[in-house]
Design a protein around this motif. Structure first.
Motif, short mmCIF file in Angstrom:
data_model
loop_
_atom_site.label_atom_id
_atom_site.label_comp_id
_atom_site.label_asym_id
_atom_site.label_seq_id
_atom_site.Cartn_x
_atom_site.Cartn_y
_atom_site.Cartn_z
N ASN A 196 -78.30 6.90 -16.39
CA ASN A 196 -77.55 6.25 -15.31
C ASN A 196 -78.06 4.83 -15.05
O ASN A 196 -77.27 3.93 -14.77
N SER A 197 -79.37 4.65 -15.14
CA SER A 197 -79.89 3.30 -14.91
C SER A 197 -79.44 2.35 -16.02
O SER A 197 -79.10 1.19 -15.74
N ILE A 198 -79.38 2.82 -17.26
CA ILE A 198 -78.89 1.97 -18.36
C ILE A 198 -77.41 1.67 -18.16
O ILE A 198 -76.95 0.54 -18.39
N GLY A 199 -76.66 2.66 -17.68
CA GLY A 199 -75.24 2.43 -17.41
C GLY A 199 -75.03 1.38 -16.34
O GLY A 199 -74.14 0.52 -16.44
N ILE A 200 -75.84 1.40 -15.29
CA ILE A 200 -75.73 0.40 -14.22
C ILE A 200 -76.10 -0.98 -14.77
O ILE A 200 -75.46 -1.99 -14.45
N LEU A 201 -77.15 -1.04 -15.59
CA LEU A 201 -77.52 -2.33 -16.18
C LEU A 201 -76.38 -2.89 -17.04
O LEU A 201 -76.09 -4.08 -17.00
N GLN A 202 -75.72 -2.03 -17.80
CA GLN A 202 -74.61 -2.50 -18.62
C GLN A 202 -73.43 -2.95 -17.76
O GLN A 202 -72.76 -3.92 -18.06
N THR A 224 -75.05 -9.72 -17.15
CA THR A 224 -74.38 -11.01 -17.36
C THR A 224 -74.42 -11.35 -18.84
O THR A 224 -75.30 -10.89 -19.58
N PRO A 225 -73.52 -12.16 -19.29
CA PRO A 225 -73.53 -12.54 -20.70
C PRO A 225 -74.81 -13.31 -21.04
O PRO A 225 -75.44 -13.92 -20.19
N SER A 242 -70.73 -15.33 -14.81
CA SER A 242 -71.95 -15.32 -14.00
C SER A 242 -71.73 -14.49 -12.74
O SER A 242 -70.62 -14.38 -12.24
N GLN A 243 -72.81 -13.96 -12.20
CA GLN A 243 -72.74 -13.05 -11.06
C GLN A 243 -72.74 -13.81 -9.74
O GLN A 243 -73.37 -14.86 -9.60
#
Length: 179
Positions: free
Chosen positions: A21-27, A31-32, A43-44
């Protein structure tokens, strides 16, 4: 309740879920890359950056807590040093303690039964005394000043039945005042 190995396996599975789940949130919120040739239009915003920080903190906490739970479960597993002889000795000791506790329980139950029979006997005596008092009619009633009055009551404790359609009987029980 599950045994310790099952609890450990469940906790490891939970840890794997936390990592996924943490990897999914990071993905999701990444940002590019800033390499040449990539568009920087993605950009965020500050709000998105705050959400990423919140999620990072949340998953870091979950992963750390789950890792501690795994450590505790691993420590609670039996050692390799625990031999069959030690386990048999431990079971024998537990059996002896159980037998002693059973004997104490039998003693307590026996004492309880004795007390119950004594209470039942006392209650029967009280009930019999109350019945005896109700059946005995007083022939001498004190009026409080030491001088008693004699009252003659019918011997069979029955009183004449008065029908509501008839007149009251003329004869009344005589009261002897004793003077």
């Amino acid at each position: 309740m599950a045994d310790r190995l099952t609890q450990l396996q469940d906790t490891i599975n939970q840890q794997a879920d936390n990592f996924c789940n943490s990897i999914g949130i990071l993905q999701q919120f990444s940002t590019p890359s800033k390499f040449p040739g990539f568009d920087r239009s993605g950009s965020q915003t500050p709000q998105q950056q705050q959400e990423v920080t919140d999620y990072a903190h949340l998953f870091a906490t979950l992963i750390a807590r789950c890792a501690k739970d795994i450590d505790v479960l691993i420590e609670s597993l039996p050692n390799e040093d625990s031999s069959t002889e030690l386990q048999v000795a431990s079971l024998r000791q537990l059996e002896q303690e159980s037998q002693k506790a059973g004997e104490r329980l039998e003693d307590v139950v026996a004492r309880g039964e004795v007390l119950l029979s004594q209470i039942q006997s006392a209650l029967a005596d009280i009930a019999q005394s109350q019945l005896d008092m109700q059946h005995s009619s007083p022939s001498h009633i004190s009026n409080g000043n030491g001088i008693g009055q004699e009252i003659s009551l019918p011997s069979n404790n029955s009183y004449p039945f008065v029908n509501s359609n008839s007149n009251m009987p003329d004869s009344k029980p005589a009261l002897n005042t004793g003077f």
